[in-house]
Design an enzyme around this catalytic site. Structure first.
Site, PDB file in Angstrom:
ATOM      1  N   GLY A   1       0.833  -1.211   0.000  1.00 20.43           N
ATOM      2  CA  GLY A   1       0.000   0.000   0.000  1.00 20.43           C
ATOM      3  C   GLY A   1       0.860   1.250   0.000  1.00 20.43           C
ATOM      4  O   GLY A   1       1.906   1.284   0.637  1.00 20.43           O
TER       5      GLY A   1
ATOM      6  N   ARG B   1       1.070  -4.767  -5.884  1.00 15.94           N
ATOM      7  CA  ARG B   1       1.089  -6.045  -5.167  1.00 15.94           C
ATOM      8  C   ARG B   1       1.380  -7.074  -6.262  1.00 15.94           C
ATOM      9  O   ARG B   1       0.662  -7.130  -7.255  1.00 15.94           O
ATOM     10  CB  ARG B   1      -0.234  -6.297  -4.472  1.00 15.94           C
ATOM     11  CG  ARG B   1      -0.560  -5.147  -3.480  1.00 15.94           C
ATOM     12  CD  ARG B   1      -1.629  -5.515  -2.492  1.00 15.94           C
ATOM     13  NE  ARG B   1      -2.169  -4.337  -1.841  1.00 15.94           N
ATOM     14  CZ  ARG B   1      -1.756  -3.858  -0.659  1.00 15.94           C
ATOM     15  NH1 ARG B   1      -0.807  -4.464   0.011  1.00 15.94           N
ATOM     16  NH2 ARG B   1      -2.316  -2.776  -0.130  1.00 15.94           N
TER      17      ARG B   1
ATOM     18  N   ASP C   1       4.976  -5.358   6.071  1.00 17.92           N
ATOM     19  CA  ASP C   1       5.539  -6.674   6.408  1.00 17.92           C
ATOM     20  C   ASP C   1       5.481  -7.668   5.246  1.00 17.92           C
ATOM     21  O   ASP C   1       6.364  -8.516   5.123  1.00 17.92           O
ATOM     22  CB  ASP C   1       4.907  -7.248   7.685  1.00 17.92           C
ATOM     23  CG  ASP C   1       3.427  -7.532   7.529  1.00 17.92           C
ATOM     24  OD1 ASP C   1       2.798  -6.937   6.633  1.00 17.92           O
ATOM     25  OD2 ASP C   1       2.902  -8.344   8.302  1.00 17.92           O
TER      26      ASP C   1
ATOM     27  N   THR D   1       4.026   2.274   5.835  1.00 18.23           N
ATOM     28  CA  THR D   1       2.615   1.848   5.851  1.00 18.23           C
ATOM     29  C   THR D   1       1.846   2.741   6.812  1.00 18.23           C
ATOM     30  O   THR D   1       2.365   3.070   7.893  1.00 18.23           O
ATOM     31  CB  THR D   1       2.462   0.356   6.246  1.00 18.23           C
ATOM     32  OG1 THR D   1       1.111   0.104   6.607  1.00 18.23           O
ATOM     33  CG2 THR D   1       3.330  -0.026   7.438  1.00 18.23           C
TER      34      THR D   1
ATOM     35  N   ASP E   1      -0.531   1.989   8.611  1.00 17.24           N
ATOM     36  CA  ASP E   1      -1.082   1.250   9.759  1.00 17.24           C
ATOM     37  C   ASP E   1      -0.193   1.279  11.014  1.00 17.24           C
ATOM     38  O   ASP E   1      -0.664   0.962  12.103  1.00 17.24           O
ATOM     39  CB  ASP E   1      -1.317  -0.217   9.377  1.00 17.24           C
ATOM     40  CG  ASP E   1      -2.416  -0.365   8.343  1.00 17.24           C
ATOM     41  OD1 ASP E   1      -3.280   0.534   8.294  1.00 17.24           O
ATOM     42  OD2 ASP E   1      -2.417  -1.354   7.592  1.00 17.24           O
TER      43      ASP E   1
ATOM     44  N   ASP F   1       1.904  -0.854  11.977  1.00 19.10           N
ATOM     45  CA  ASP F   1       1.807  -2.161  12.642  1.00 19.10           C
ATOM     46  C   ASP F   1       3.065  -3.017  12.494  1.00 19.10           C
ATOM     47  O   ASP F   1       2.987  -4.236  12.515  1.00 19.10           O
ATOM     48  CB  ASP F   1       0.586  -2.928  12.092  1.00 19.10           C
ATOM     49  CG  ASP F   1       0.647  -3.108  10.589  1.00 19.10           C
ATOM     50  OD1 ASP F   1       1.522  -2.488   9.959  1.00 19.10           O
ATOM     51  OD2 ASP F   1      -0.175  -3.860  10.054  1.00 19.10           O
TER      52      ASP F   1
ATOM     53  N   ARG G   1      -6.723  -3.119   9.461  1.00 20.89           N
ATOM     54  CA  ARG G   1      -7.334  -4.449   9.361  1.00 20.89           C
ATOM     55  C   ARG G   1      -6.974  -5.339  10.551  1.00 20.89           C
ATOM     56  O   ARG G   1      -7.783  -6.071  11.056  1.00 20.89           O
ATOM     57  CB  ARG G   1      -6.897  -5.143   8.066  1.00 20.89           C
ATOM     58  CG  ARG G   1      -7.916  -4.990   6.961  1.00 20.89           C
ATOM     59  CD  ARG G   1      -7.330  -5.433   5.670  1.00 20.89           C
ATOM     60  NE  ARG G   1      -6.122  -4.673   5.377  1.00 20.89           N
ATOM     61  CZ  ARG G   1      -5.269  -4.912   4.403  1.00 20.89           C
ATOM     62  NH1 ARG G   1      -5.440  -5.913   3.614  1.00 20.89           N
ATOM     63  NH2 ARG G   1      -4.210  -4.150   4.201  1.00 20.89           N
TER      64      ARG G   1
END
Ligand code: ATP
Length: 331
Positions: A14, A75, A106, A129, A131, A133, A175
């Site tokens: 992303g 992707r 990741d 990213t 996120d 995360d 997510r």
């Protein structure tokens, strides 16, 4: 003796605001250390297709303030297969690249780690990213900008929510991780924050609405998209019949969270990480991610950042509950 002479840089997975600042830093730091730097377009897809071009200092002029990634991202299914990675390796060797800096999440690091075990290519990861995360770094590039985008959007939603006395369920990205939700929720004063790390989130919302029923006031309920109980739309549909007295609405922030000019913080982190990635290569490092912990640049083995889970700070959850309208749940 450092054997690295030519390096590639790509963005994968992303997109995130600040990726351009990282590409710029890798390019300039590389060139200023006598390396030749090549841009690889469309992540691993472009690597397989040989969509690779040499960059100079001017190539990255005027990109630091731009969102997205000028190298484009993708992707790549083909890269997941050994045959795809063999083709990618042949393209790298055709150009004579010894190392690749991968800016992504990741999944991108997993691909890099696998290829580094199969072929003699040094990979350095830069966490990019929205996120946040990734294990081993306090911040990922794009997270701060995304947080600010969410806060700005929630502030606007609150204006209309309070004018009409409405309850808004606002869905934000995340997510598997609630970093965006918890921090933007605290910053925007959301009444309830529902995150995937916690159980029984719908019960929390139900309890809140029951209390709210007595006050009849507008509220913002922030919902991370990865909840076990469902999306914001599904949760709102479950609760609406139980609280017919409320005007309940749903707003899904979606892709606006990815876009926009990167914040100063993202630009600075991206610049530091980009330069640190080049330093790591000059130091003959491979298969590591550069991260930032307590405002200091660190190096983390790629396999560690892929395998280990970054937990959300429990103090933030307590803080959010401790300063919300009704305080922490009483058992
Ligand atoms: P984001 O957090 O924004 O989703 P990401 O880097 O985790 O970013 P992914 O789509 O998971 O995004 O991964 C990016 C690319 O990395 C994939 O499209 C694929 O090409 C490669 N990749 C991911 N997992 C693997 C794997 N197990 N083996 C080989 N390549 C992989």
């Amino acid at each position: 003796m450092n054997k690295i002479k030519r390096i590639g840089v790509l963005t994968s997975g992303g997109d995130a605001p600040g990726m351009n600042a990282a590409i710029r830093a890798v390019t300039r730091a590389g060139i200023n250390n006598s390396l030749e730097v090549f841009g690889i377009r469309r992540g691993y897809e472009g690597m397989i297709d040989g969509d690779i071009f040499q960059m100079n200092s001017e190539t990255v002029s005027g990109v630091i303030q731009k969102g997205g990634t000028f190298l484009l991202t993708a992707r790549s299914k083909r890269f997941r297969e050994p045959e795809g990675r063999r083709e990618a390796y042949e393209q790298l060797k055709r150009i004579g690249l010894d190392a690749v800096v991968v800016i992504g999440g990741d999944g991108s690091f997993t691909g890099a780690n696998i290829m580094s075990m199969e072929y003699d290519i040094s990979f350095i990861g830069i966490p990019g990213t929205i996120d946040n995360d990734l294990y081993g770094t306090d911040y990922t590039i794009g997270y701060d900008t995304a947080l600010n985008t969410v806060v700005e959007a929630v502030d606007k939603i609150r204006d209309t929510a309070s004018s009409h006395n409405r309850i808004f369920f606002v869905e934000v990205m995340g997510r598997e991780a609630g970093f965006v939700a918890i921090n933007s929720g605290i910053a925007s004063g959301a009444e309830i924050i529902m995150i995937p790390e916690e159980k029984n989130q719908i019960e929390k919302a139900r309890r809140f609405l029951a209390e709210r029923a007595r006050k009849n006031k507008s509220s913002i309920i922030l919902v991370a998209e990865g909840l076990e109980e469902g999306s914001a739309m599904e949760i709102a549909s479950m609760l609406t019949p139980e609280f017919p007295q409320f005007d309940i609405r749903v707003s899904i922030l979606g892709h606006i969270q990815r876009g926009g000019s990167p914040s100063a913080k993202d630009r600075i982190i991206a610049s530091r990480m980009g330069a640190a990635a080049v330093e790591a290569l000059l130091d003959n490092q491979k298969s590591i991610m550069v991260g930032v912990v307590n405002d200091v640049i660190v190096q983390v083995p790629l396999n560690k950042t892929i395998k280990l889970h970054k937990a959300i700070d429990e103090n933030l959850i307590s803080l959010a509950e401790g300063i919300c309208t009704f305080g922490p749940p009483k058992n």
